[in-house]
Design a protein around this motif. Structure first.
Motif, PDB file in Angstrom:
ATOM      1  N   ALA A 285       0.887  -1.180   0.000  1.00  0.00           N
ATOM      2  CA  ALA A 285       0.000   0.000   0.000  1.00  0.00           C
ATOM      3  C   ALA A 285       0.917   1.220   0.000  1.00  0.00           C
ATOM      4  N   VAL A 286       1.374   1.563  -1.196  1.00  0.00           N
ATOM      5  CA  VAL A 286       2.366   2.652  -1.327  1.00  0.00           C
ATOM      6  C   VAL A 286       1.668   3.992  -1.109  1.00  0.00           C
ATOM      7  N   ALA A 287       2.311   4.858  -0.326  1.00  0.00           N
ATOM      8  CA  ALA A 287       1.723   6.187  -0.083  1.00  0.00           C
ATOM      9  C   ALA A 287       1.650   6.958  -1.401  1.00  0.00           C
ATOM     10  N   VAL A 328       1.722  -7.758 -11.643  1.00  0.00           N
ATOM     11  CA  VAL A 328       0.416  -7.851 -10.978  1.00  0.00           C
ATOM     12  C   VAL A 328       0.280  -6.664 -10.028  1.00  0.00           C
ATOM     13  N   GLY A 329      -0.838  -5.952 -10.132  1.00  0.00           N
ATOM     14  CA  GLY A 329      -1.082  -4.837  -9.220  1.00  0.00           C
ATOM     15  C   GLY A 329      -2.292  -5.119  -8.360  1.00  0.00           C
ATOM     16  N   PHE A 330      -2.495  -4.287  -7.373  1.00  0.00           N
ATOM     17  CA  PHE A 330      -3.685  -4.387  -6.520  1.00  0.00           C
ATOM     18  C   PHE A 330      -4.495  -3.109  -6.687  1.00  0.00           C
ATOM     19  N   LEU A 332      -7.283  -1.095  -4.344  1.00  0.00           N
ATOM     20  CA  LEU A 332      -8.043  -1.036  -3.108  1.00  0.00           C
ATOM     21  C   LEU A 332      -9.147  -0.008  -3.321  1.00  0.00           C
ATOM     22  N   GLU A 333     -10.386  -0.464  -3.341  1.00  0.00           N
ATOM     23  CA  GLU A 333     -11.462   0.447  -3.724  1.00  0.00           C
ATOM     24  C   GLU A 333     -12.647   0.371  -2.755  1.00  0.00           C
ATOM     25  N   THR A 334     -13.295   1.529  -2.576  1.00  0.00           N
ATOM     26  CA  THR A 334     -14.515   1.543  -1.764  1.00  0.00           C
ATOM     27  C   THR A 334     -15.750   1.800  -2.643  1.00  0.00           C
ATOM     28  N   LYS A 343      -9.627   0.599 -14.771  1.00  0.00           N
ATOM     29  CA  LYS A 343      -8.924   1.831 -15.171  1.00  0.00           C
ATOM     30  C   LYS A 343      -7.447   1.740 -14.759  1.00  0.00           C
ATOM     31  N   LYS A 344      -7.211   1.248 -13.534  1.00  0.00           N
ATOM     32  CA  LYS A 344      -5.821   1.122 -13.050  1.00  0.00           C
ATOM     33  C   LYS A 344      -5.043   0.108 -13.885  1.00  0.00           C
ATOM     34  N   LEU A 345      -5.717  -1.005 -14.242  1.00  0.00           N
ATOM     35  CA  LEU A 345      -5.077  -2.059 -15.046  1.00  0.00           C
ATOM     36  C   LEU A 345      -4.561  -1.471 -16.358  1.00  0.00           C
TER      37      LEU A 345
HETATM   38  N1  CTP Z   1       1.126   1.785  -6.401  1.00  0.00           N
HETATM   39  C1  CTP Z   1       2.401   2.068  -6.825  1.00  0.00           C
HETATM   40  N2  CTP Z   1       2.961   3.284  -6.568  1.00  0.00           N
HETATM   41  C2  CTP Z   1       2.257   4.218  -5.920  1.00  0.00           C
HETATM   42  C3  CTP Z   1       0.929   3.955  -5.490  1.00  0.00           C
HETATM   43  C4  CTP Z   1       0.388   2.718  -5.768  1.00  0.00           C
HETATM   44  O1  CTP Z   1       3.054   1.208  -7.433  1.00  0.00           O
HETATM   45  N3  CTP Z   1       2.831   5.388  -5.672  1.00  0.00           N
HETATM   46  C5  CTP Z   1       0.566   0.462  -6.717  1.00  0.00           C
HETATM   47  C6  CTP Z   1       0.064  -0.332  -5.510  1.00  0.00           C
HETATM   48  O2  CTP Z   1       1.072  -1.151  -4.961  1.00  0.00           O
HETATM   49  C7  CTP Z   1      -1.057  -1.161  -6.133  1.00  0.00           C
HETATM   50  C8  CTP Z   1      -1.582  -0.271  -7.263  1.00  0.00           C
HETATM   51  O3  CTP Z   1      -0.548   0.684  -7.522  1.00  0.00           O
HETATM   52  O4  CTP Z   1      -0.567  -2.353  -6.673  1.00  0.00           O
HETATM   53  C9  CTP Z   1      -2.852   0.458  -6.961  1.00  0.00           C
HETATM   54  O5  CTP Z   1      -2.752   1.112  -5.739  1.00  0.00           O
HETATM   55  P1  CTP Z   1      -4.003   1.924  -5.163  1.00  0.00           P
HETATM   56  O6  CTP Z   1      -3.604   2.572  -3.865  1.00  0.00           O
HETATM   57  O7  CTP Z   1      -5.234   1.079  -5.193  1.00  0.00           O
HETATM   58  O8  CTP Z   1      -4.212   3.002  -6.297  1.00  0.00           O
HETATM   59  P2  CTP Z   1      -3.509   4.335  -6.643  1.00  0.00           P
HETATM   60  O9  CTP Z   1      -2.807   4.167  -7.946  1.00  0.00           O
HETATM   61  O10 CTP Z   1      -2.649   4.797  -5.484  1.00  0.00           O
HETATM   62  O11 CTP Z   1      -4.744   5.293  -6.869  1.00  0.00           O
HETATM   63  P3  CTP Z   1      -5.852   5.833  -5.800  1.00  0.00           P
HETATM   64  O12 CTP Z   1      -5.161   5.843  -4.444  1.00  0.00           O
HETATM   65  O13 CTP Z   1      -6.176   7.160  -6.300  1.00  0.00           O
HETATM   66  O14 CTP Z   1      -7.007   4.862  -5.866  1.00  0.00           O
END
Ligand code: CTP
Length: 404
Positions: A285-287, A328-330, A332-334, A343-345
């Motif tokens: 869960a990258v900031a 592979v990415g994750f 996290l959605e509400t 969209k992220k994919l």
């Molecule tokens: N991720 C990343 N680098 C970042 C933020 C997120 O590589 N600075 C990756 C996470 O590890 C995850 C994916 O991107 O696999 C989606 O993370 P998520 O927090 O769901 O989405 P965000 O791209 O940060 O978008 P938002 O917070 O606006 O939903």
């Protein structure tokens, strides 16, 4: 960590004569606490290290040591107990297993209660060997290990590095009890070492973005999901590198762990390791934001809070090169979960996204359970039932493997 694959399972624990026999108490406790029924068989040498009374009390079942009844003076009511045991079991674990017992098993010996049951077994067999370092690396022992896998069909949970009873330090200490329990759950779900030869890079946990020497911006990620993926991949035979933000989770000894703190540290670590891997699983869960600059001293109450100006962190997933690696990415959605995940994919140009919907049924954070939907680049998607994060980790690895 909960193990959702052991409840109601019938498990034989074989204990042989090594100092690690004392740890068999912990194995029985964990199996029983997970809802399994446990019957114990000990070799005569195991009695030198631990008593049948202890193991019988913990398992709630009689312990078998002798093949034949000890007292035949009042007539014998002999049953073919070894066949009944072998047919009863869903799984047999031998922990600890001496190199002597392994030598017997690969040669088909049936000279004590334990080896006799193994020869009639219909279920999977897990072997956790333990020996002093020179005995463990002995050429004949190693060639027996290979036969134990290829001819007996056992799943070996290799010993670990550490201090040994002899005072020496090296490989030979029985695998950690948690690792043996994790492999039991996995083998019962039908998994094998099907990822041998794969190099898998996993990121896990939160990142901490420092505000001043005592404060940071963080999030509620515990790291459990990423650590479970790393562990399951290792147990399935992969070489695993784990890049972890601050987390209290514990990895297995054989997993190469790189500890990082900030999103920028994680980006550097991913870039440094990506070329050595076949798969990147970004479960961290990258900031998304980091302070523009870290205050040199502690920010005081009376300071103007606007001092904390933030900027966006680099998107690791979006920025890494993906030509030679499956990514592979994750997500996290509400809200609008599927749409946002798709969209992220697309935007991050990755092969597969694991959607974690966060809602009342699936709090996702600080829990051992998770519900996921996997969406692939091809458009194919699959929703999985609620399961432990360890089981979910295996679902994700199945999807990674399927798209090979
Ligand atoms: N991720 C990343 N680098 C970042 C933020 C997120 O590589 N600075 C990756 C996470 O590890 C995850 C994916 O991107 O696999 C989606 O993370 P998520 O927090 O769901 O989405 P965000 O791209 O940060 O978008 P938002 O917070 O606006 O939903």
């Amino acid at each position: 960590m909960i193990n959702d694959n052991l409840a109601g399972k019938k498990i034989i624990l074989g204990v042989t004569g090594g100092i690690a026999a004392y740890k068999s108490c912990l194995i029985i406790r964990s199996l029983v606490n997970s809802g399994a029924e446990v019957r114990v068989i000990m070799t005569p040498s195991a009695l030198e290290f631990i008593t049948p009374l202890t193991l019988s009390t913990l398992s709630g079942n009689p312990v078998i040591v002798n093949i034949f009844p000890e007292d035949q003076s009042n007539g014998v009511d002999m049953k073919t107990w070894h066949i009944e045991y072998a047919m009863w079991a869903d799984l047999m674990i031998i922990a600890p297993c001496t190199t002597n017992t392994i030598a017997k098993l690969v040669n088909g010996f049936c000279d004590n209660a334990l080896t006799t049951v193994v020869s009639a077994l219909r279920c999977p067999l897990i072997v956790a060997p333990a020996a002093d370092m020179d005995m463990y690396s002995n050429k004949i022992a190693r060639s027996n290990f290979i036969k134990l896998e290829s001819e007996v069909g056992a799943y070996i949970v290799e010993a670990e590095k550490g201090s040994l009873a002899s005072g020496l330090s090296g490989i030979g200490r029985m695998a950690d009890v948690n690792k043996i329990i994790d492999s039991a759950g996995m083998i019962l779900s039908g998994y094998k070492k099907d990822l041998v030869g794969k190099n898998i890079l996993v990121t896990a946990g939160p990142t901490y973005e420092d505000i001043d020497p005592v404060r940071f911006l963080g999030n509620r990620s515990s790291g459990k999901m990423g650590y479970s993926i790393a562990k399951a991949a290792y147990l399935r035979g992969a070489n695993v590198t784990l890049i972890s933000g601050p987390s209290s989770e514990v990895e297995y000894q054989e997993i190469k762990k790189i500890s990082v703190r900030s999103a920028n540290d994680m980006l550097k670590a991913v870039k440094a390791n990506i070329n050595d891997n076949d798969v990147l699983i970004m479960s961290a869960a990258v900031a998304d934001f980091t302070p523009e600059k870290k205050a040199a001293g502690k920010i005081k109450k009376e300071d103007n809070l606007e001092i904390i100006k933030v900027k966006k962190t680099a998107d690791i997933l979006a920025s890494v090169k993906k030509d030679k690696i499956k990514v592979v990415g994750f997500a996290l959605e509400t809200d609008n979960e599927i749409k946002n995940a798709e969209k992220k994919l697309k935007e991050k140009n990755i092969d597969m996204i694991v959607l974690n919907s966060v809602n009342e049924e699936n709090p996702a954070f600080e829990t051992d359970l998770n519900i996921i939907t996997v969406i692939k680049k091809s458009g194919k998607s699959k929703a999985y039932p609620k399961a432990s994060k360890f089981t979910v980790a295996n679902f994700i690895l199945d999807e990674v493997k399927e798209s090979d």
